[in-house]
Motif scaffolding. Structure first.
Motif, PDB file in Angstrom:
ATOM      1  N   TRP A 138       0.833  -1.205   0.000  1.00 33.69           N
ATOM      2  CA  TRP A 138       0.000   0.000   0.000  1.00 33.69           C
ATOM      3  C   TRP A 138       0.867   1.253   0.000  1.00 33.69           C
ATOM      4  O   TRP A 138       0.555   2.235  -0.688  1.00 33.69           O
ATOM      5  CB  TRP A 138      -0.912  -0.011   1.221  1.00 33.69           C
ATOM      6  N   TRP A 139       1.957   1.213   0.741  1.00 32.57           N
ATOM      7  CA  TRP A 139       2.862   2.368   0.780  1.00 32.57           C
ATOM      8  C   TRP A 139       3.525   2.593  -0.584  1.00 32.57           C
ATOM      9  O   TRP A 139       3.669   3.735  -1.026  1.00 32.57           O
ATOM     10  CB  TRP A 139       3.920   2.156   1.859  1.00 32.57           C
ATOM     11  N   LEU A 140       3.888   1.495  -1.270  1.00 34.80           N
ATOM     12  CA  LEU A 140       4.450   1.632  -2.617  1.00 34.80           C
ATOM     13  C   LEU A 140       3.430   2.231  -3.574  1.00 34.80           C
ATOM     14  O   LEU A 140       3.758   3.096  -4.399  1.00 34.80           O
ATOM     15  CB  LEU A 140       4.922   0.273  -3.133  1.00 34.80           C
ATOM     16  N   SER A 141       2.186   1.789  -3.481  1.00 32.80           N
ATOM     17  CA  SER A 141       1.139   2.345  -4.342  1.00 32.80           C
ATOM     18  C   SER A 141       0.902   3.819  -4.042  1.00 32.80           C
ATOM     19  O   SER A 141       0.697   4.627  -4.960  1.00 32.80           O
ATOM     20  CB  SER A 141      -0.159   1.553  -4.157  1.00 32.80           C
ATOM     21  N   PHE A 142       0.947   4.184  -2.769  1.00 30.49           N
ATOM     22  CA  PHE A 142       0.769   5.587  -2.385  1.00 30.49           C
ATOM     23  C   PHE A 142       1.886   6.451  -2.966  1.00 30.49           C
ATOM     24  O   PHE A 142       1.630   7.525  -3.533  1.00 30.49           O
ATOM     25  CB  PHE A 142       0.730   5.698  -0.862  1.00 30.49           C
ATOM     26  N   LEU A 143       3.138   5.987  -2.835  1.00 32.77           N
ATOM     27  CA  LEU A 143       4.265   6.752  -3.375  1.00 32.77           C
ATOM     28  C   LEU A 143       4.190   6.844  -4.899  1.00 32.77           C
ATOM     29  O   LEU A 143       4.478   7.898  -5.482  1.00 32.77           O
ATOM     30  CB  LEU A 143       5.581   6.103  -2.955  1.00 32.77           C
ATOM     31  N   ALA A 144       3.808   5.731  -5.554  1.00 35.07           N
ATOM     32  CA  ALA A 144       3.717   5.734  -7.013  1.00 35.07           C
ATOM     33  C   ALA A 144       2.619   6.681  -7.494  1.00 35.07           C
ATOM     34  O   ALA A 144       2.815   7.434  -8.467  1.00 35.07           O
ATOM     35  CB  ALA A 144       3.476   4.319  -7.523  1.00 35.07           C
ATOM     36  N   ASN A 145       1.465   6.679  -6.840  1.00 37.16           N
ATOM     37  CA  ASN A 145       0.373   7.569  -7.243  1.00 37.16           C
ATOM     38  C   ASN A 145       0.728   9.036  -7.007  1.00 37.16           C
ATOM     39  O   ASN A 145       0.407   9.900  -7.843  1.00 37.16           O
ATOM     40  CB  ASN A 145      -0.896   7.219  -6.466  1.00 37.16           C
ATOM     41  N   ARG A 146       1.386   9.320  -5.883  1.00 37.16           N
ATOM     42  CA  ARG A 146       1.789  10.705  -5.618  1.00 37.16           C
ATOM     43  C   ARG A 146       2.823  11.176  -6.636  1.00 37.16           C
ATOM     44  O   ARG A 146       2.751  12.312  -7.136  1.00 37.16           O
ATOM     45  CB  ARG A 146       2.357  10.805  -4.198  1.00 37.16           C
ATOM     46  N   ARG A 147       3.747  10.302  -6.970  1.00 38.26           N
ATOM     47  CA  ARG A 147       4.770  10.653  -7.961  1.00 38.26           C
ATOM     48  C   ARG A 147       4.146  10.848  -9.346  1.00 38.26           C
ATOM     49  O   ARG A 147       4.509  11.776 -10.078  1.00 38.26           O
ATOM     50  CB  ARG A 147       5.815   9.543  -7.996  1.00 38.26           C
TER      51      ARG A 147
END
Length: 326
Positions: A138-147
């Protein structure tokens, strides 16, 4: 002697008639055949030129763009399944071994804490799985979406810089270098990698494909397809990129409009999803004896498990209803 003379004259007459029939008629047939061949060659050339002209029509270009979009979507779906690609999308160094070490450590710590507080092995196992497997992804998805959101917000500005450079006479590569120097992260570093790949001999189309693997956004895919189509069929690149910039800004305005119109539904879904566990935790804190049987009795544990499953189904259904694709 008369027999030989008659035979000779007959031979001459037959030869003359044969020459007339074969020579004169043959030349006319040959002329007709040559004319037919010439007409056929001209027709084939016209058909070929028409097909070549048709291949440059907007309809044919639209078909090529749709085909390349489908191929890029298939490649993106395959790439999303790998952990290495997820780390790249989040802008992190793709080190799978370190990621698994941190995930396992986080899961073990969460399981021990829940086991010490609740004394329920099943709850500790669920917490360990949630924090060891679900939370890192979930944290990887959050960082990817923010980026990706930051990249998409300033990507039309990068296209405008490239369009102005092309109109002023600069090559495309010089415009890409200006984008890498002037624009902030994550767009600037990505274009810097693009320029480095071009500098070592990789083609522009392949470099853009590598860039799409690191940043799988629809806007970048549109840009890649426009560049690829322009290299194959030719055309005014500045005009095509200018139209793309207008389309991307229109998509952003539509995205913001949909977000504003769906904000009420999203807030209602969040309240409905948080309300049952929030009320349960509040009752447990204020009156532990009232909620105690749900944690100590096996039937209560089964009821909690069923409630959690139904809550998850309801949350996923509400997410499906409020998740608008554009």
């Amino acid at each position: 002697m008369m027999i030989f003379l008659i035979a000779f004259l007959s031979f001459v007459v037959l030869a003359s008639v044969g020459f007339f029939l074969t020579g004169g008629g043959g030349s006319e047939v040959a002329a007709k055949r040559a004319q037919a061949i010439a007409v056929g060659a001209g027709t084939a050339a016209r058909r070929k030129s028409q097909r070549g002209a048709a291949s440059k029509t907007p309809e044919e270009r639209r078909k090529q763009i749709m085909l390349q979009l489908k191929e890029s979507e298939q490649r993106e779906r395959k790439a999303r399944l790998s952990l290495n690609a997820r780390l790249q999308h989040a802008g992190l160094t793709p080190n799978i071994k370190t990621f698994w070490i941190w995930s396992i450590a986080l899961g073990v710590i969460a399981a021990l804490i829940v086991l010490m507080l609740s004394r329920i092995p099943l709850a500790a196992l669920g917490a360990g799985f949630a924090f060891g497997y679900g939370a890192p992804r979930w944290w990887l998805s959050f960082l990817a979406n923010r980026r990706a959101t930051k990249f998409t917000a300033i990507f039309p500005d990068a296209i405008d810089i490239l369009v102005r450079g092309i109109k002023s006479g600069l090559p495309v590569h010089d415009g890409l270098k200006v984008i890498a120097k002037e624009l902030p992260a994550p767009l600037g570093p990505e274009f810097q990698r693009l320029n480095e790949n071009i500098a070592i001999g990789m083609g522009l189309d392949m470099s853009l494909e590598k860039m799409c693997e690191r940043m799988p956004t629809p806007e970048l895919r549109f840009f890649t397809i426009v560049i690829a189509i322009q290299q194959k069929t030719g055309g005014n690149l500045a005009e095509a990129l200018g139209n793309l910039s207008n389309v991307l800004r229109s998509r952003r305005m539509m995205r913001e409009k949909i977000k504003a119109l769906s904000s009420e539904a999203i807030a209602s879904a969040c309240i409905i999803g948080v309300l049952p566990p929030g009320v349960g935790i509040t009752i447990y804190v204020t009156n532990p004896g009232y909620m105690g049987p749900l944690l100590t009795d096996p039937r209560g544990n089964l009821m909690l498990l069923g409630g959690a499953v139904w809550m998850m189904c309801g949350i996923l259904m509400m997410r499906k209803m409020i998740n608008f694709k554009f």
